[in-house]
Design an enzyme around this catalytic site. Structure first.
Site, short mmCIF file in Angstrom:
data_model
loop_
_atom_site.label_atom_id
_atom_site.label_comp_id
_atom_site.label_asym_id
_atom_site.label_seq_id
_atom_site.Cartn_x
_atom_site.Cartn_y
_atom_site.Cartn_z
N LYS A 47 18.25 46.82 46.32
CA LYS A 47 16.91 46.24 46.22
C LYS A 47 16.80 45.14 45.15
CE LYS A 47 14.32 50.15 48.06
NZ LYS A 47 13.24 51.12 47.88
N ALA A 59 10.96 52.59 42.84
CA ALA A 59 9.73 53.02 43.51
C ALA A 59 8.55 52.95 42.54
CB ALA A 59 9.90 54.44 44.04
P1 NDP Z 1 15.66 54.91 40.84
O1 NDP Z 1 17.04 55.44 40.72
O2 NDP Z 1 15.41 53.45 40.71
O3 NDP Z 1 14.70 55.66 39.76
C1 NDP Z 1 14.75 57.05 39.60
C2 NDP Z 1 13.67 57.49 38.61
O4 NDP Z 1 13.67 58.93 38.58
C3 NDP Z 1 13.88 57.02 37.18
O5 NDP Z 1 12.62 56.81 36.58
C4 NDP Z 1 14.59 58.24 36.54
O6 NDP Z 1 14.39 58.32 35.14
C5 NDP Z 1 13.85 59.36 37.23
N1 NDP Z 1 14.59 60.62 37.26
C6 NDP Z 1 15.62 60.95 38.08
N2 NDP Z 1 16.02 62.20 37.83
C7 NDP Z 1 15.24 62.68 36.81
C8 NDP Z 1 15.17 63.90 36.11
N3 NDP Z 1 15.99 64.93 36.40
N4 NDP Z 1 14.24 64.05 35.13
C9 NDP Z 1 13.41 63.02 34.85
N5 NDP Z 1 13.42 61.83 35.47
C10 NDP Z 1 14.33 61.67 36.44
O7 NDP Z 1 15.15 55.45 42.26
P2 NDP Z 1 13.96 54.86 43.16
O8 NDP Z 1 12.80 54.56 42.27
O9 NDP Z 1 14.46 53.80 44.05
O10 NDP Z 1 13.63 56.12 44.09
C11 NDP Z 1 12.93 57.24 43.55
C12 NDP Z 1 12.51 58.15 44.71
O11 NDP Z 1 11.56 57.44 45.51
C13 NDP Z 1 13.65 58.55 45.63
O12 NDP Z 1 13.53 59.93 45.91
C14 NDP Z 1 13.38 57.74 46.90
O13 NDP Z 1 13.81 58.40 48.07
C15 NDP Z 1 11.85 57.66 46.87
N6 NDP Z 1 11.31 56.54 47.64
C16 NDP Z 1 10.37 56.83 48.60
C17 NDP Z 1 9.85 55.83 49.37
C18 NDP Z 1 8.85 56.18 50.43
O14 NDP Z 1 8.56 55.31 51.25
N7 NDP Z 1 8.29 57.38 50.44
C19 NDP Z 1 10.23 54.42 49.18
C20 NDP Z 1 11.16 54.22 48.10
C21 NDP Z 1 11.69 55.25 47.37
P3 NDP Z 1 15.36 57.51 34.11
O15 NDP Z 1 14.84 56.08 34.07
O16 NDP Z 1 15.19 58.24 32.85
O17 NDP Z 1 16.76 57.59 34.68
#
Ligand code: NDP
Length: 257
Positions: free
Chosen positions: A46, A109
């Protein structure tokens, strides 16, 4: 997407191609050469795809992420329909203008949702994130580039949702492929008047969605956002509105729900 094309009587195809990161540039050259009208991009492309596009919509430029490309003449234009898809889902239960909203997460997201909400008049956005660097950067972006007030709270232990927040969104990947994964929020801070939304769509009945519903909160799952972002991509490419029910049913069949 293919079922929606068929339902609209369009002889279009939607192909799913797995592209390794080191082949993205080649894939984009191929897409130009083959005259594709559009594309969607997902993890991990992305952000990386931006340098292969000719221009960005204002929202995609602010978000720094593209999930949709539209070819206009010979130019490839980057769009972001994730935030708009989420906004449309939320709009079915409230108008977030002026509201105080908490977003857990600061990844792709979360950025798309936060920017879209800010562009649509959200009053105050609090970003809660595990990593301070990403969370602070998103709060700074909102403050500097939109009219929304924004702040950052570092996640530590169980987060208590503010008593005056109107909407709480899980925009992390917690819950993806694990219906029992707990989002780190204090359950008693889920007040019945709080609107709760989860971006995770597989499975859609996440721990957060179930717990919020049990507490009496209106709870939105990630399916609505997913269908809406596809509807908006379809509209951008074809200039027509698809039958969203056809898309939702195809998705539910695929996810076996
Ligand atoms: P990214 O990898 O860009 O971001 C992940 C985020 O989750 C970060 O803020 C990360 O924090 C946090 N995170 C992950 N694991 C943990 C944890 N154990 N504890 C605390 N924070 C955590 O992923 P995306 O933003 O691209 O995707 C996120 C979700 O959104 C996915 O599940 C994806 O499938 C879903 N999604 C859904 C869509 C829809 O249409 N419904 C569209 C796009 C995405 P940190 O910064 O600290 O690592």
């Amino acid at each position: 997407m293919e079922q929606a094309f068929a339902a609209a009587g369009l002889d279009w195809r939607y192909l799913t191609c797995e592209v390794p990161p080191d082949k993205l540039a080649d894939a984009m050259r191929g897409l130009r050469a083959l005259g594709f009208k559009g594309a969607n991009f997902t993890i991990p492309h992305k952000v990386a795809v931006i340098e292969h596009l000719d221009s960005l919509s204002p929202a995609a430029e602010l978000m720094g992420a593209v999930n949709c490309m539209n070819r206009v003449d010979s130019k490839l234009i980057g769009e972001n329909t994730d935030g708009k898809g989420f906004f449309q889902s939320l709009r079915e239960v409230c108008n977030p203008a002026g509201m105080k909203i908490e977003i857990l997460g600061a990844g792709g997201a979360a950025r798309a949702i936060a920017v879209e909400l800010a562009l649509n008049g959200a009053g105050q956005i609090t970003i809660v994130n595990r990593s301070a660097e990403r969370g602070q950067a998103l709060a700074d972006l909102l403050r500097q580039r939109t009219s929304a007030k924004a702040d950052f709270v570092q996640l530590s232990g169980e987060h208590r949702i503010a008593a005056d927040a109107a909407v709480f969104i899980n925009a992390t990947s917690i819950g993806l492929s694990d219906a029992n994964a707990r989002v780190p929020v204090a359950v008693d801070s889920l007040r019945p008047e709080l609107i709760v939304a989860d971006v995770v769509f597989n499975p859609p009945q996440t721990w957060l969605v179930r717990t919020a519903a049990d507490r009496g909160c209106p709870a939105l799952d990630g399916i609505g956002m997913l269908v809406n972002q596809a509807v908006i991509s379809f509209q951008i490419w074809t200039g027509q509105s698809p039958d969203a029910n056809v898309m939702r049913e195809a998705l539910e069949e695929f996810l076996e729900i």
